[in-house]
Each structure stands twice: as C-alpha cells, then as structure tokens.
Write a protein that holds these residues in place. Structure first.
Motif, short mmCIF file in Angstrom:
data_model
loop_
_atom_site.label_atom_id
_atom_site.label_comp_id
_atom_site.label_asym_id
_atom_site.label_seq_id
_atom_site.Cartn_x
_atom_site.Cartn_y
_atom_site.Cartn_z
N THR A 46 0.83 -1.19 0.00
CA THR A 46 0.00 0.00 0.00
C THR A 46 0.87 1.25 0.00
O THR A 46 1.82 1.34 0.77
N THR A 47 0.54 2.20 -0.87
CA THR A 47 1.26 3.47 -0.88
C THR A 47 0.81 4.28 0.33
O THR A 47 -0.39 4.47 0.55
N LEU A 48 1.75 4.73 1.11
CA LEU A 48 1.44 5.56 2.27
C LEU A 48 1.25 7.00 1.82
O LEU A 48 2.05 7.52 1.05
N ARG A 49 0.19 7.62 2.33
CA ARG A 49 -0.10 9.00 1.97
C ARG A 49 -0.46 9.81 3.21
O ARG A 49 -1.09 9.31 4.12
N TYR A 50 -0.04 11.07 3.17
CA TYR A 50 -0.45 12.01 4.22
C TYR A 50 -1.92 12.35 4.03
O TYR A 50 -2.52 12.06 2.99
N ARG A 85 7.47 9.56 2.14
CA ARG A 85 8.78 9.06 1.70
C ARG A 85 9.77 9.09 2.86
O ARG A 85 9.70 9.95 3.74
N LEU A 86 10.69 8.14 2.80
CA LEU A 86 11.75 8.08 3.80
C LEU A 86 12.50 9.40 3.82
O LEU A 86 12.86 9.94 2.77
N GLY A 87 12.72 9.94 5.01
CA GLY A 87 13.46 11.19 5.16
C GLY A 87 12.59 12.43 5.18
O GLY A 87 13.09 13.52 5.46
N ASP A 88 11.30 12.28 4.88
CA ASP A 88 10.40 13.45 4.93
C ASP A 88 10.49 14.12 6.29
O ASP A 88 10.49 13.45 7.33
N GLN A 89 10.54 15.44 6.27
CA GLN A 89 10.48 16.23 7.50
C GLN A 89 9.01 16.58 7.71
O GLN A 89 8.34 17.04 6.78
N ILE A 90 8.54 16.35 8.92
CA ILE A 90 7.11 16.54 9.19
C ILE A 90 6.90 17.44 10.41
O ILE A 90 7.80 17.65 11.22
N ARG A 91 5.68 17.97 10.49
CA ARG A 91 5.22 18.66 11.70
C ARG A 91 4.10 17.82 12.26
O ARG A 91 3.21 17.37 11.54
N TRP A 92 4.15 17.58 13.57
CA TRP A 92 3.13 16.77 14.23
C TRP A 92 2.39 17.63 15.24
O TRP A 92 2.81 17.78 16.38
N GLY A 93 1.34 18.29 14.76
CA GLY A 93 0.54 19.16 15.61
C GLY A 93 1.40 20.17 16.34
O GLY A 93 2.30 20.78 15.76
N ASP A 94 1.14 20.32 17.64
CA ASP A 94 1.90 21.25 18.47
C ASP A 94 3.11 20.61 19.12
O ASP A 94 3.84 21.25 19.85
N SER A 95 3.34 19.31 18.83
CA SER A 95 4.43 18.59 19.48
C SER A 95 5.79 18.83 18.83
O SER A 95 6.80 18.44 19.38
N GLY A 96 5.80 19.44 17.67
CA GLY A 96 7.07 19.77 17.04
C GLY A 96 7.27 19.09 15.71
O GLY A 96 6.34 18.58 15.09
N THR A 97 8.52 19.12 15.29
CA THR A 97 8.88 18.56 13.99
C THR A 97 9.64 17.27 14.17
O THR A 97 10.20 16.99 15.23
N GLY A 98 9.67 16.48 13.10
CA GLY A 98 10.38 15.21 13.14
C GLY A 98 10.61 14.71 11.74
O GLY A 98 10.57 15.48 10.78
N ALA A 99 10.81 13.40 11.62
CA ALA A 99 11.13 12.81 10.33
C ALA A 99 10.56 11.40 10.21
O ALA A 99 10.40 10.69 11.20
N VAL A 100 10.32 11.01 8.97
CA VAL A 100 9.98 9.63 8.65
C VAL A 100 11.31 8.88 8.62
O VAL A 100 12.17 9.17 7.78
N VAL A 101 11.50 7.94 9.56
CA VAL A 101 12.81 7.31 9.71
C VAL A 101 12.86 5.86 9.23
O VAL A 101 13.94 5.33 8.98
N VAL A 102 11.70 5.21 9.10
CA VAL A 102 11.64 3.83 8.60
C VAL A 102 10.39 3.67 7.75
O VAL A 102 9.31 4.11 8.15
#
Length: 86
Positions: free
Chosen positions: A2-6, A13-30
């Motif tokens: 299955t293609t993962l979609r926001y 995609r691997l390495g995408d930088q994301i924002r998760w609500g008010d908790s801050g930013t992060g990355a898709v790591v696996v």
C-alpha cells in the motif's frame, strides 16, 4: 504494498520532514514494507508491524503510523521533502 499518503494525499517518503501538531517537527525514519531506514535505524526491527512507517518527533518519541492512521491524521503534515532516503 500500500502506498502511504499524508492526509493531504501526498506520498510519504523516507526522510520526509514533518510537523506533528503542536508537538514539534520530526522525520519519517523507517518505511516498514519497503524495509528501508535512515542511518541509525534498523528497518528489520519493525518488520513485525508489516506496514506503515516509523516517525520520530524528538518531543514525542518514536512511533508507528499505519496507512490508515496517516490518511486520517490532519495534525501530521509534510513540511520538507529530502533526498536522504535509503
């Protein structure tokens, strides 16, 4: 596989930088089904989950998102696409 979609329909995609609500930013790591991971992460550790991805947000930790969870979470948004994948 299955293609993962926001929530907005863009592919995850691997390495995408994301924002998760008010908790801050992060990355898709696996990317679990693809068995790919950023340096410092081991994809096979998460193979038992079979699908989805692992996202790390320093303020919240490392967590799993299923394909369905990704599509329904409007608080998770792509902020930067990088080429730091597998």
């Amino acid at each position: 596989m299955t293609t993962l979609r926001y929530h907005d329909g863009q592919d995850v995609r691997l390495g995408d930088q994301i924002r998760w609500g008010d908790s801050g930013t992060g990355a898709v790591v696996v990317m679990i089904a693809e068995q790919t991971a950023l340096t410092g992460y081991i994809a096979t550790e998460w193979a038992y989950l079979q699908e989805g991805c692992m996202i790390e947000v320093p303020a919240a930790g490392l967590f799993h998102y299923s394909a369905e969870g990704l599509q329904h979470d409007a608080n998770l948004e792509l902020i930067l696409r990088t080429d730091s994948g597998s």
